[in-house]
Design an enzyme around this catalytic site. Structure first.
Site, PDB file in Angstrom:
ATOM      1  NE  ARG A   1      -2.296  -0.365   2.845  1.00 61.57           N
ATOM      2  CZ  ARG A   1      -3.044   0.668   3.178  1.00 61.57           C
ATOM      3  NH1 ARG A   1      -3.671   0.667   4.348  1.00 61.57           N
ATOM      4  NH2 ARG A   1      -3.174   1.718   2.384  1.00 61.57           N
TER       5      ARG A   1
ATOM      6  CG  ASP B   1      -2.225   7.814   0.694  1.00 58.51           C
ATOM      7  OD1 ASP B   1      -2.071   7.617   1.911  1.00 58.51           O
ATOM      8  OD2 ASP B   1      -2.096   6.918  -0.160  1.00 58.51           O
TER       9      ASP B   1
ATOM     10  CG  ASN C   1     -14.348  15.680   4.886  1.00 56.65           C
ATOM     11  OD1 ASN C   1     -13.640  14.778   5.324  1.00 56.65           O
ATOM     12  ND2 ASN C   1     -15.207  16.337   5.652  1.00 56.65           N
TER      13      ASN C   1
END
Length: 325
Positions: free
Chosen positions: A169, A260, A291
């Site tokens: 971030r 996440d 996935n």
């Protein structure tokens, strides 16, 4: 009781317009919670894993909301600390058509930013199988970085496996500091979970993907899992490569939290056996599940609310069929 996964990091209260309009035009906001580590914890709890979340919250209604939400979903909060002098952070999310949502953080001087190495407690890791951390917590302050480093180091000493998602971030720290500190934490992990862009940022001086992966393995990391968005993901288990295509979706509602959910899906499969001795068959299943979870998360507004139960996940994977009516 044995705990499957412990996570450590900041969770905030999230506000987003009740309609799909701009923040400036909205009169009403939906209230929920969000944070990378708690997103993983919540998703794993829905999949029937025992999970502990550790952080520091302000002594305020926002902190109470976070605790109440996590506890209601079955996440253990027994080691969460409170700080009467610093607030629980909040953030706002605004949908942007054809682009990822815009996110605005109000977390400077938050309670979680006051996390420090002396907060560490060996009991956090007692009778625990696995530690999951991200690069967001060490970005909050230097003391928070030192706490994450100490926790990862102690987890390895106690024989835990450790997954590390850099989750970079740049709103929280400079590129130089991010690269320096994230690379310092990398050798403490047994599973590394970068996005493809993050990998190239951290190893910008290395020419090929193969060389980057080799360097990471040389640091002692057993499993490198690379998230590639709409292309799916690939993994290297001690140099053996597996690739799996993405779970296709026609429309993305909200992309925040997909990474996440991916991490939770991967850990869900790997936790079914011994994380110290992952095999290629287990890893192949883990990539498919990861996935699928990552794609499924994009179909819901909110960071974690769309996390499936084990029955719902098995239905998505074609292992069983839910009876709808």
């Amino acid at each position: 009781m044995m705990v499957d996964v412990v996570t450590l990091g900041e969770t905030m209260v999230l506000f987003q317009p009740s309609s799909q309009g701009k923040i400036t035009d909205s009169q009403y906001f939906l209230k929920t919670i969000g944070g990378a580590e708690s997103n993983v914890a919540l998703a794993l709890a829905r999949l029937n894993h025992t999970v502990r979340w550790i952080s520091k919250l302000g002594k305020d209604p926002f902190g109470q909301l976070i605790l109440k939400t996590l506890q209601a979903e079955g996440v253990a909060t027994d080691y969460v600390m409170t700080d009467a002098d610093h607030p629980t952070a909040v953030f706002f999310k605004e949908a942007r058509p054809l682009r990822d949502p815009a996110v605005y953080y109000y977390r400077k001087h938050s309670a979680a930013s006051q996390l420090k190495p002396t907060d560490f407690n060996d009991d956090w890791l007692e009778e625990v199988r696995h530690l999951h951390v991200t690069g967001i917590t060490p970005a909050l302050s230097h003391d928070a970085f030192l706490l994450v480093e100490k926790t990862m180091q102690r987890a390895r000493e106690l024989g835990l496996t450790v997954s590390f998602d850099p989750n970079i971030r740049f709103k929280l720290w400079s590129k130089q500091e991010a690269k320096e500190k994230l690379l310092k934490l990398l050798p403490y992990s047994t599973i590394f979970l970068p996005g493809e862009d993050e990998l190239h940022f951290l190893f910008s001086e290395v020419e090929s993907m193969e060389q980057i992966i080799d360097q990471i393995h040389e640091l002692g990391v057993d499993l490198v899992v690379i998230k590639q968005g709409t292309e799916g993901s690939m993994a290297s288990l001690k140099g053996k490569i597996i690739e799996k295509p993405a779970f296709k979706v026609d429309h993305v509602v909200d992309s925040v939290g997909a990474g996440d959910a991916y991490s939770a899906g991967l850990l869900h499969e790997l936790l079914k056996a011994d994380l110290h001795s992952i095999n290629l068959e287990q890893l192949e299943s883990a990539l498919v599940t990861a996935n699928t979870m990552g794609a499924y998360a994009t179909q819901f507004q909110g960071d974690w609310e769309g996390a499936p139960t084990e029955e719902e996940l098995n239905d998505l994977l074609g292992k069983e069929v839910l009876i709808d009516r």
